[in-house]
Design a protein around this motif. Structure first.
Motif, PDB file in Angstrom:
ATOM      1  N   LEU A 159       0.837  -1.200   0.000  1.00  0.00           N
ATOM      2  CA  LEU A 159       0.000   0.000   0.000  1.00  0.00           C
ATOM      3  C   LEU A 159       0.867   1.244   0.000  1.00  0.00           C
ATOM      4  O   LEU A 159       1.870   1.316   0.708  1.00  0.00           O
ATOM      5  CB  LEU A 159      -0.847   0.033   1.274  1.00  0.00           C
ATOM      6  N   LYS A 160       0.445   2.251  -0.788  1.00  0.00           N
ATOM      7  CA  LYS A 160       1.133   3.536  -0.704  1.00  0.00           C
ATOM      8  C   LYS A 160       0.835   4.162   0.658  1.00  0.00           C
ATOM      9  O   LYS A 160      -0.203   3.897   1.269  1.00  0.00           O
ATOM     10  CB  LYS A 160       0.627   4.450  -1.820  1.00  0.00           C
ATOM     11  N   GLU A 161       1.719   5.036   1.106  1.00  0.00           N
ATOM     12  CA  GLU A 161       1.554   5.613   2.446  1.00  0.00           C
ATOM     13  C   GLU A 161       0.263   6.414   2.567  1.00  0.00           C
ATOM     14  O   GLU A 161      -0.282   6.570   3.653  1.00  0.00           O
ATOM     15  CB  GLU A 161       2.760   6.489   2.799  1.00  0.00           C
ATOM     16  N   THR A 162      -0.200   6.917   1.465  1.00  0.00           N
ATOM     17  CA  THR A 162      -1.420   7.727   1.508  1.00  0.00           C
ATOM     18  C   THR A 162      -2.679   6.869   1.568  1.00  0.00           C
ATOM     19  O   THR A 162      -3.763   7.370   1.804  1.00  0.00           O
ATOM     20  CB  THR A 162      -1.515   8.607   0.244  1.00  0.00           C
ATOM     21  N   LYS A 163      -2.532   5.573   1.338  1.00  0.00           N
ATOM     22  CA  LYS A 163      -3.696   4.671   1.324  1.00  0.00           C
ATOM     23  C   LYS A 163      -3.834   3.985   2.680  1.00  0.00           C
ATOM     24  O   LYS A 163      -2.852   3.659   3.329  1.00  0.00           O
ATOM     25  CB  LYS A 163      -3.521   3.600   0.241  1.00  0.00           C
ATOM     26  N   ARG A 164      -5.028   3.739   3.057  1.00  0.00           N
ATOM     27  CA  ARG A 164      -5.283   3.019   4.305  1.00  0.00           C
ATOM     28  C   ARG A 164      -6.377   1.975   4.061  1.00  0.00           C
ATOM     29  O   ARG A 164      -7.381   2.275   3.410  1.00  0.00           O
ATOM     30  CB  ARG A 164      -5.779   3.972   5.405  1.00  0.00           C
ATOM     31  N   LEU A 165      -6.166   0.800   4.612  1.00  0.00           N
ATOM     32  CA  LEU A 165      -7.239  -0.194   4.610  1.00  0.00           C
ATOM     33  C   LEU A 165      -7.864  -0.202   6.004  1.00  0.00           C
ATOM     34  O   LEU A 165      -7.230   0.213   6.977  1.00  0.00           O
ATOM     35  CB  LEU A 165      -6.679  -1.580   4.276  1.00  0.00           C
ATOM     36  N   GLU A 178     -13.174  -4.124   1.470  1.00  0.00           N
ATOM     37  CA  GLU A 178     -14.257  -3.133   1.458  1.00  0.00           C
ATOM     38  C   GLU A 178     -14.864  -2.995   2.850  1.00  0.00           C
ATOM     39  O   GLU A 178     -14.851  -3.940   3.634  1.00  0.00           O
ATOM     40  CB  GLU A 178     -15.388  -3.572   0.506  1.00  0.00           C
ATOM     41  N   VAL A 179     -15.421  -1.821   3.103  1.00  0.00           N
ATOM     42  CA  VAL A 179     -16.335  -1.662   4.224  1.00  0.00           C
ATOM     43  C   VAL A 179     -17.706  -1.390   3.618  1.00  0.00           C
ATOM     44  O   VAL A 179     -17.874  -0.438   2.851  1.00  0.00           O
ATOM     45  CB  VAL A 179     -15.930  -0.486   5.141  1.00  0.00           C
ATOM     46  N   LEU A 180     -18.652  -2.245   3.897  1.00  0.00           N
ATOM     47  CA  LEU A 180     -19.993  -2.107   3.318  1.00  0.00           C
ATOM     48  C   LEU A 180     -20.976  -1.761   4.429  1.00  0.00           C
ATOM     49  O   LEU A 180     -20.836  -2.231   5.560  1.00  0.00           O
ATOM     50  CB  LEU A 180     -20.425  -3.413   2.661  1.00  0.00           C
ATOM     51  N   VAL A 181     -21.943  -0.944   4.089  1.00  0.00           N
ATOM     52  CA  VAL A 181     -22.985  -0.620   5.060  1.00  0.00           C
ATOM     53  C   VAL A 181     -24.316  -1.107   4.505  1.00  0.00           C
ATOM     54  O   VAL A 181     -24.734  -0.692   3.422  1.00  0.00           O
ATOM     55  CB  VAL A 181     -23.028   0.898   5.330  1.00  0.00           C
ATOM     56  N   THR A 212     -22.733  -2.522   9.659  1.00  0.00           N
ATOM     57  CA  THR A 212     -21.450  -2.360   8.978  1.00  0.00           C
ATOM     58  C   THR A 212     -20.745  -3.713   8.870  1.00  0.00           C
ATOM     59  O   THR A 212     -20.718  -4.484   9.821  1.00  0.00           O
ATOM     60  CB  THR A 212     -20.552  -1.381   9.744  1.00  0.00           C
ATOM     61  N   LEU A 213     -20.194  -3.922   7.720  1.00  0.00           N
ATOM     62  CA  LEU A 213     -19.591  -5.209   7.376  1.00  0.00           C
ATOM     63  C   LEU A 213     -18.195  -4.936   6.821  1.00  0.00           C
ATOM     64  O   LEU A 213     -18.040  -4.131   5.896  1.00  0.00           O
ATOM     65  CB  LEU A 213     -20.503  -5.832   6.326  1.00  0.00           C
ATOM     66  N   HIS A 214     -17.187  -5.543   7.396  1.00  0.00           N
ATOM     67  CA  HIS A 214     -15.829  -5.448   6.848  1.00  0.00           C
ATOM     68  C   HIS A 214     -15.544  -6.711   6.048  1.00  0.00           C
ATOM     69  O   HIS A 214     -15.919  -7.807   6.458  1.00  0.00           O
ATOM     70  CB  HIS A 214     -14.805  -5.308   7.966  1.00  0.00           C
ATOM     71  N   TYR A 215     -14.849  -6.506   4.954  1.00  0.00           N
ATOM     72  CA  TYR A 215     -14.671  -7.617   4.003  1.00  0.00           C
ATOM     73  C   TYR A 215     -13.258  -7.594   3.428  1.00  0.00           C
ATOM     74  O   TYR A 215     -12.779  -6.547   2.987  1.00  0.00           O
ATOM     75  CB  TYR A 215     -15.710  -7.455   2.892  1.00  0.00           C
ATOM     76  N   TRP A 216     -12.604  -8.734   3.488  1.00  0.00           N
ATOM     77  CA  TRP A 216     -11.296  -8.925   2.852  1.00  0.00           C
ATOM     78  C   TRP A 216     -11.378 -10.189   1.987  1.00  0.00           C
ATOM     79  O   TRP A 216     -11.986 -11.176   2.426  1.00  0.00           O
ATOM     80  CB  TRP A 216     -10.200  -9.164   3.884  1.00  0.00           C
ATOM     81  N   ALA A 217     -10.751 -10.164   0.833  1.00  0.00           N
ATOM     82  CA  ALA A 217     -10.818 -11.363  -0.008  1.00  0.00           C
ATOM     83  C   ALA A 217      -9.571 -11.513  -0.866  1.00  0.00           C
ATOM     84  O   ALA A 217      -8.967 -10.524  -1.287  1.00  0.00           O
ATOM     85  CB  ALA A 217     -12.058 -11.306  -0.901  1.00  0.00           C
ATOM     86  N   LEU A 218      -9.195 -12.781  -1.081  1.00  0.00           N
ATOM     87  CA  LEU A 218      -8.123 -13.125  -2.025  1.00  0.00           C
ATOM     88  C   LEU A 218      -8.675 -14.118  -3.046  1.00  0.00           C
ATOM     89  O   LEU A 218      -9.415 -15.042  -2.690  1.00  0.00           O
ATOM     90  CB  LEU A 218      -6.942 -13.791  -1.304  1.00  0.00           C
ATOM     91  N   PHE A 219      -8.312 -13.905  -4.297  1.00  0.00           N
ATOM     92  CA  PHE A 219      -8.719 -14.806  -5.373  1.00  0.00           C
ATOM     93  C   PHE A 219      -7.459 -15.226  -6.126  1.00  0.00           C
ATOM     94  O   PHE A 219      -6.642 -14.370  -6.471  1.00  0.00           O
ATOM     95  CB  PHE A 219      -9.688 -14.094  -6.323  1.00  0.00           C
ATOM     96  N   ASP A 220      -7.319 -16.501  -6.374  1.00  0.00           N
ATOM     97  CA  ASP A 220      -6.132 -17.007  -7.064  1.00  0.00           C
ATOM     98  C   ASP A 220      -6.609 -17.633  -8.371  1.00  0.00           C
ATOM     99  O   ASP A 220      -7.217 -18.702  -8.378  1.00  0.00           O
ATOM    100  CB  ASP A 220      -5.427 -18.034  -6.165  1.00  0.00           C
TER     101      ASP A 220
END
Lengths: 514, 514
Positions: free
Chosen positions: A64-70, A95-98, A140-148
């Motif tokens: 991540l660039k320093e200006t970006k935040r997850l 993503e953060v979904l509401v 509020t729902l936090h979501y992380w995902a990896l796809f290969d």
């Protein structure tokens, strides 16, 4: 996903920088792309940077660039493979979904139209979803995902764009129930006010079954069995979330299949997702990526890999039940190696879907067919084609030079595990690690846990960039450094030549934000 | 096995003292009995004592007579049910078998005639088995088993007489391999001298697969894939024993089916067996009996129960793949309770074979059929008929008033777990406990472990009768005492009204005798 699909398919991979391959669906190449190849949106890369990231010689590690935040100061790092495919076939999404509450009393038949949109859902628009908002009325729902991905990046890119919307849609169907902690999920939804279901006595209702088989076609039969009492099964809120994730995977897969008639969507992909909702982490996995929690230095596995070896009995059972799926070219039996014609009549080791042990059988003509499951470890294949047995896409994938489809041996259904985040105290070094198989092929759970613990212990606990640096460190440890004869890691072992993607998610933020 | 088979079947149970029931196979009643009803041979009961043991009011606890001894000073105790069936439908067997070595070089095609005897094997005669002998040329096998019958005692009695012979027969096929610790089990048996397989290099042989699908029907096809190297899978000695036990269960089940054409063999039974061989304990389980190891007071589960709930996904998958097995009367979907016609079109909770969570679906006509899996806990049933999903026998068992067979939903295949007995030190209080569901329905693993630990701690460590007394104590704790309103155990809970059978096997003797 190194050597996952046989090289015959991988050979189609050239020249896809402009648009994604279609190795498994030749006719799709005339169709427009559903989504162009890209890197994860949260990296914020320019087209030039995306092109530079695909340097198979330098293999730059992207962070991540320093200006970006997850959310939760999540760390992320990735690196491309050493040349097995032109593009990085891993994809990621965070993503953060509401979820917006519906008007009260809307649980019932009047909600059916909304769900009809599901299977053709192109994106999140019009779903009542808003990103990066919050309100006490909302969920509020936090979501992380990896796809290969394999055999092209189409399915992986599409899943990284859309799977979370399918999950949100299924969760929205049960949102009012989830938002009412004391509410036992009603067995049947009606237009009654929802608080009719709130009384404790409804939690275990004795239901008189008028006849054991009353609706089974023989009402009033002369030998009606005696009437009996049955309880109504109580379903938990957690199992509604698990069901929502399970059905979202199926819908995502169905959408890929449907959209392939009008778009070029190449290949298939594994999917590993984490959903944080109401104090729980739900980890859904379909494929051979892996997630572990590291808590006080201890490893808690949060997923299991689905491979020809781990799923042998399911695959053999399916083949035994539906032998036409083998096209008369494969046998559902497993042998330690290929049977040769000269061994007809001799006794050879085998096992079928009922066995975890081995025994000897006399070799018959049918046993000369190619085994449904063949090879060991990373080289194990189902139908001599693919080394992973759960994932999205691959609807056109067939055994080379045949009309035998890999689906339904390849299933889109995930396994979902739950971690009760809010019930535990977590320190700054307690994390959830997600990685594609490029990480885990060369590092064990214990090695990852030790590396992360060691790295974080040497960081400033208040530095929110520490998880990104730890992810970078992990990817570096798995990729290694380029020496004379290739990529090498500690103890002069071979580094991973595969795409590698890693999240490091600190768990202490979960408690604070729920 | 209380309430395991629906009461309509249980009603056939009267008047079987003279010969065993045939509740599930009316035509069998004209046939001679395969074996008469009895109690375990090692109890050495007279016909009068057997009759007295079936007192449903007194429920006497039977233990070994002081003159009798089981191997390893094993403790055993049993009690009959409180009236749900005339006879005690549990059966037990304990044997020491000695497998004789064959002449050298006999692994190969010339052994085929021997295996042909398997499926019609009437007893152990002529199998090269001898009991209670030992020789350095032979292989000694200790065997304990519990069988819990339903709908008659025929299958349970037959399995208690014959299953160990089937196991011995399968083990004898691989005995020379098992007796040669350094020998990797040969993939293919030939007439070569056996030491040809002893060189270390044979442990991982690179085999050139001439073509990926060379024998799959398309030799010389124009697009032959590139040749590749595959390793040969290495099979362990342990997995040969596991395979032997698995296939012995299948042969036992096939023999019951075959012999039913000429004998009256009523009902079905679960089977829980322990085989001690070459320093390992193998625990094979098909049904809802349970075994645990208690070591230094800690519980190690050595089996898992197979019930409609624990096997839901296998049963639903089978029904989904072969819907004709449901006879158009059942649905493979699960609902929290029976669906009513008035709920057509409404949304109800459900799950299918792919789901561990729950979701809502719109109720359709098909959903009004009776669910394949129905009820909770001990009342859960498959096909509204039976509460256990693995076991032997039951070939004639059908859904009441229908032509729908319970097999193959009811499977005879066991799960086999291994405990490396010789690799651990064991004290006098370290034991393996086997019990039918009558024990575990009322006592938890922890309660059993505490009761056994407490009882043994108060015995003389040199008293070899202590394990029998501990088994008697366990059965007493599970049966309880007769009070005004029935059988009561500690904390005024209900005692078990089921048949209860318990082995307590001390583990320290295992090390000494192997």
């Amino acid at each position: 996903m190194l050597t996952r699909v046989k090289s015959a398919v991988a050979n189609f991979m050239g020249g896809v920088m402009a648009g994604g391959s279609n190795g498994d669906h030749p006719s799709g190449s005339d169709l427009p792309l559903k989504f162009p190849y890209t890197r994860p949106e949260f990296l914020g890369l320019s087209p030039d940077e995306i092109e530079c990231s695909a340097d198979h010689i330098a293999r730059p590690i992207l962070i991540l660039k320093e200006t970006k935040r997850l959310p939760w100061s999540t760390g992320y790092a990735e690196v491309i493979n050493a040349g097995k495919s032109t593009l990085n076939e891993d994809q990621a999404c965070c993503e953060v979904l509401v979820l917006k509450r519906r008007p009260a009393g809307s649980i019932g038949p009047n909600r059916a139209p909304m769900t009809r949109r599901r299977s053709s859902l192109p994106n999140g628009e019009g779903l009542g979803l808003q990103e990066n908002l919050d309100s006490s009325e909302d969920l509020t729902l936090h979501y992380w995902a990896l796809f290969d991905g394999h055999a092209g990046s189409g399915a992986a890119v599409m899943a990284s764009r859309l799977l979370h919307h399918h999950i949100a849609l299924h969760l929205q169907e049960v949102m009012e129930i989830l938002c009412t902690p004391d509410l036992v999920p009603p067995t049947c939804l009606s237009e009654e006010p929802i608080n009719h279901h709130l009384t404790p006595s409804s939690q275990r209702v004795l239901t008189r079954a008028a006849s054991l088989r009353g609706a089974a076609g023989a009402p009033g039969s002369p030998s009606t069995p005696p009437t009996r009492f049955f309880t109504e099964k109580k379903v938990s809120h957690e199992s509604l979330v698990i069901g929502a994730i399970e059905n979202a995977f199926k819908d995502m897969d169905a959408q890929i299949e449907k959209d392939k008639s009008v778009y070029n969507i190449s290949g298939g992909c594994t999917a590993l997702v984490v959903v944080n909702l109401l104090g729980n982490l739900y980890v859904g996995n379909a494929g051979d990526s892996r997630s572990i929690i590291i808590r006080s230095g201890e490893v808690i596995p949060m997923s299991a890999e689905f491979t020809p070896e781990s799923e042998r009995q399911r695959l053999q059972f399916l083949a035994y039940m539906q032998p036409h799926l083998l096209g008369n070219e494969f046998t559902h039996l497993e042998f330690p190696r290929r049977v040769q014609r000269k061994e007809l009549g001799k006794r050879m080791l085998y096992r079928d879907f009922t066995m975890s042990g081995w025994a000897y059988k006399s070799i018959e003509e049918d046993d000369l067919k190619f085994p449904l499951i063949y090879g060991e470890g990373k080289k194990a294949r189902v139908l001599a084609t693919i080394g992973v047995t759960r994932g999205l896409g691959d609807h056109s994938l067939k055994v080379h030079d045949s009309n035998i489809y890999i689906k339904p041996f390849l299933s889109c259904c995930p396994e979902v595990r739950v971690y009760r985040l809010a019930q535990c105290e977590h320190g700054a070094d307690d994390v959830l690690v997600l990685g594609t198989d490029g990480l885990w092929d060369v590092l064990s759970n214990q090695e990852v846990a030790e590396a992360v613990a060691c790295f974080l212990a040497n960081c400033d606990p208040d530095d929110q960039h520490r998880y990104t640096m730890a992810a970078q460190d992990l990817v570096m440890r798995a990729r290694g450094v380029l020496k004379d004869r290739g990529w090498r890691i500690s103890n002069d072992r071979l580094g991973s030549g595969d795409d590698i993607s890693v999240y490091i998610i600190p768990l202490m933020y979960g408690n604070k934000q729920n």
